[in-house]
Design a protein around this motif. Sequence first.
Motif, PDB file in Angstrom:
ATOM      1  N   ALA A  42       0.933  -1.300   0.229  1.00  0.00           N
ATOM      2  CA  ALA A  42       0.063   0.089  -0.017  1.00  0.00           C
ATOM      3  C   ALA A  42       0.736   1.203   0.067  1.00  0.00           C
ATOM      4  CB  ALA A  42      -0.956   0.103   1.163  1.00  0.00           C
ATOM      5  N   LEU A  43       1.981   1.349   0.845  1.00  0.00           N
ATOM      6  CA  LEU A  43       2.921   2.297   0.935  1.00  0.00           C
ATOM      7  C   LEU A  43       3.545   2.733  -0.659  1.00  0.00           C
ATOM      8  CD1 LEU A  43       4.487   4.525   2.198  1.00  0.00           C
ATOM      9  CD2 LEU A  43       6.232   2.593   2.956  1.00  0.00           C
ATOM     10  N   VAL A  44       4.018   1.682  -1.059  1.00  0.00           N
ATOM     11  CA  VAL A  44       4.687   1.777  -2.679  1.00  0.00           C
ATOM     12  C   VAL A  44       3.724   2.261  -3.647  1.00  0.00           C
ATOM     13  CG1 VAL A  44       5.911   0.604  -4.356  1.00  0.00           C
ATOM     14  CG2 VAL A  44       6.559   0.114  -1.861  1.00  0.00           C
ATOM     15  N   ALA A  45       2.587   1.584  -3.472  1.00  0.00           N
ATOM     16  CA  ALA A  45       1.436   2.042  -4.540  1.00  0.00           C
ATOM     17  C   ALA A  45       1.072   3.628  -4.323  1.00  0.00           C
ATOM     18  CB  ALA A  45      -0.027   1.152  -4.222  1.00  0.00           C
ATOM     19  N   ALA A  46       1.037   4.042  -3.116  1.00  0.00           N
ATOM     20  CA  ALA A  46       0.795   5.396  -2.840  1.00  0.00           C
ATOM     21  C   ALA A  46       2.018   6.420  -3.328  1.00  0.00           C
ATOM     22  CB  ALA A  46       0.521   5.669  -1.306  1.00  0.00           C
ATOM     23  N   ILE A  47       3.240   5.934  -3.081  1.00  0.00           N
ATOM     24  CA  ILE A  47       4.186   6.883  -3.346  1.00  0.00           C
ATOM     25  C   ILE A  47       4.434   6.938  -4.774  1.00  0.00           C
ATOM     26  CG2 ILE A  47       6.763   6.941  -3.089  1.00  0.00           C
ATOM     27  CD1 ILE A  47       6.802   5.601  -0.450  1.00  0.00           C
ATOM     28  N   THR A  48       4.305   5.895  -5.457  1.00  0.00           N
ATOM     29  CA  THR A  48       4.593   5.825  -6.896  1.00  0.00           C
ATOM     30  C   THR A  48       3.578   6.563  -7.755  1.00  0.00           C
ATOM     31  OG1 THR A  48       3.392   3.567  -7.017  1.00  0.00           O
ATOM     32  CG2 THR A  48       5.892   3.707  -7.037  1.00  0.00           C
ATOM     33  N   ARG A  49       2.584   7.003  -7.104  1.00  0.00           N
ATOM     34  CA  ARG A  49       1.380   8.015  -7.777  1.00  0.00           C
ATOM     35  C   ARG A  49       2.290   9.265  -8.002  1.00  0.00           C
ATOM     36  NH1 ARG A  49      -3.497   8.697  -4.552  1.00  0.00           N
ATOM     37  NH2 ARG A  49      -3.768  10.333  -6.180  1.00  0.00           N
ATOM     38  N   PHE A  50       3.352   9.602  -7.136  1.00  0.00           N
ATOM     39  CA  PHE A  50       3.751  11.038  -7.079  1.00  0.00           C
ATOM     40  C   PHE A  50       5.192  11.002  -7.265  1.00  0.00           C
ATOM     41  CE2 PHE A  50       0.142  10.568  -4.237  1.00  0.00           C
ATOM     42  CZ  PHE A  50      -0.490  11.839  -4.520  1.00  0.00           C
ATOM     43  N   GLU A  51       5.971   9.842  -6.996  1.00  0.00           N
ATOM     44  CA  GLU A  51       7.273  10.089  -7.432  1.00  0.00           C
ATOM     45  C   GLU A  51       7.873   8.515  -7.129  1.00  0.00           C
ATOM     46  OE1 GLU A  51       9.898  11.236  -3.565  1.00  0.00           O
ATOM     47  OE2 GLU A  51       8.058  12.287  -3.348  1.00  0.00           O
ATOM     48  N   PRO A  52       9.189   8.272  -7.614  1.00  0.00           N
ATOM     49  CA  PRO A  52       9.729   6.844  -7.578  1.00  0.00           C
ATOM     50  C   PRO A  52      10.032   6.375  -6.220  1.00  0.00           C
ATOM     51  CG  PRO A  52      10.951   8.263  -9.245  1.00  0.00           C
ATOM     52  CD  PRO A  52      10.084   9.288  -8.319  1.00  0.00           C
ATOM     53  N   VAL A  53      10.076   5.208  -6.065  1.00  0.00           N
ATOM     54  CA  VAL A  53      10.708   4.447  -4.791  1.00  0.00           C
ATOM     55  C   VAL A  53      11.947   3.856  -5.057  1.00  0.00           C
ATOM     56  CG1 VAL A  53       9.749   2.849  -2.925  1.00  0.00           C
ATOM     57  CG2 VAL A  53       8.214   4.298  -4.185  1.00  0.00           C
ATOM     58  N   LEU A  54      12.704   3.623  -4.066  1.00  0.00           N
ATOM     59  CA  LEU A  54      14.039   2.935  -4.096  1.00  0.00           C
ATOM     60  C   LEU A  54      14.053   1.901  -3.282  1.00  0.00           C
ATOM     61  CD1 LEU A  54      16.695   3.341  -5.804  1.00  0.00           C
ATOM     62  CD2 LEU A  54      17.739   4.702  -4.066  1.00  0.00           C
ATOM     63  N   ILE A  55      14.089   0.736  -3.532  1.00  0.00           N
ATOM     64  CA  ILE A  55      13.901  -0.478  -2.595  1.00  0.00           C
ATOM     65  C   ILE A  55      15.087  -1.153  -2.269  1.00  0.00           C
ATOM     66  CG2 ILE A  55      12.183  -2.312  -1.862  1.00  0.00           C
ATOM     67  CD1 ILE A  55      10.067  -1.394  -3.834  1.00  0.00           C
ATOM     68  N   CYS A  56      15.622  -1.409  -1.075  1.00  0.00           N
ATOM     69  CA  CYS A  56      16.531  -2.010  -0.844  1.00  0.00           C
ATOM     70  C   CYS A  56      16.092  -3.630  -0.630  1.00  0.00           C
ATOM     71  CB  CYS A  56      17.243  -1.712   0.644  1.00  0.00           C
ATOM     72  SG  CYS A  56      17.964  -0.116   0.418  1.00  0.00           S
ATOM     73  N   VAL A  57      16.873  -4.597  -1.294  1.00  0.00           N
ATOM     74  CA  VAL A  57      16.562  -5.718  -1.241  1.00  0.00           C
ATOM     75  C   VAL A  57      17.715  -6.808  -0.828  1.00  0.00           C
ATOM     76  CG1 VAL A  57      14.210  -6.247  -2.539  1.00  0.00           C
ATOM     77  CG2 VAL A  57      16.696  -5.946  -3.554  1.00  0.00           C
TER      78      VAL A  57
END
Length: 346
Positions: A42-57
């Motif tokens: 839900a967090l990534v879905a919300a952020i990507t509406r407005f800007e990129p997300v950098l996800i550490c894996v």
Amino acid sequence: MNPAPPRFPAEWEPQSAILIAWPHAETDWADRLGEVEETYIALVAAITRFEPVLICVADDDLQTYAEARLRSARVDLSRVRFVPAAYDDTWLRDSGPISLRDGGGFRLLDFRFTGWGGKFEASRDDQLIEHLDETGTFLNSARQPIDFALEGGAIETDGEGTLLSTWQCLRERHPTAGREEITRRLASWLHQDRVLWLDHGYLEGDDTDAHIDTLARFAGPDAIVFQACEDPSDSHYAELKAMADEIAALRTREGKPYRLFPLPWARPIVDEGRRLAASYANFLIINGAVLMPAYGDEADSPAQAVLAEAFPDREVIAVPCRPLIWQNGSLHCITMQLPAGLVRQE
């Protein structure tokens, strides 16, 4: 002509991305991994509406899994970038970089991360910024290691040289240092000319020793949003009332009272006999929006209304965060904003 000094930007300034770390079975989320993954989606879905997300894996398998979960939720993967990294846990607010603008580039402050004063193993988290820097994650930047324990959740800036923090947290990290010394050090490293201290405020279930980002946040150079408690029967009432009085006594750089936005109080959330820290002050400001932690409580909607008043030019989006408070943090705690220009846009 002397160059301008580095500047610590406010969270509401333009961002290039939000940095997070995906939870996995080797983190403390293991027992409730499915629940917390839903919050991350839900967090990534919300952020990507407005800007990129950098996800550490942690590895390739986790990246494949996270991609599949996000794809099934119809998240825009064109705005998601994965970065391999080792980490102990996912509280990137405290282990991620504190970014200062420095001329045309950036200075990445790499303070010591000690697992909130040695409460938890944190050796890999303490090396995260160095790893991200070495792998070329950031553009036009220089990492500055600082041998001093400080978490990003412990400090709040208005972007104009005023820092807000809680004395309890910094005193716990540095019991032999006085307030004057710590004030001087923070002001120097973070290039602030005012440090405002709160002596009151705490939340049961919080193991950070009263991080400011669970209690009070700037909503502009002249405004503060803070967690209030209106229930005299609640164990937090006296302490949060004292904190509210302290905040009301603070003054802006111009000597005026701050515009104040008290947040409503959620009903007690108890898990296996333990009170959890459900703070609405742990929101995240992104480009064009404010992401608010929601707890499935009747106070969620009033809290959203307060934030809409405090940030009238941004959409306020509720993100379900009840699973996060099981591990004593919330939405702001698992994220770190990266200023515009710091991350390559793909």
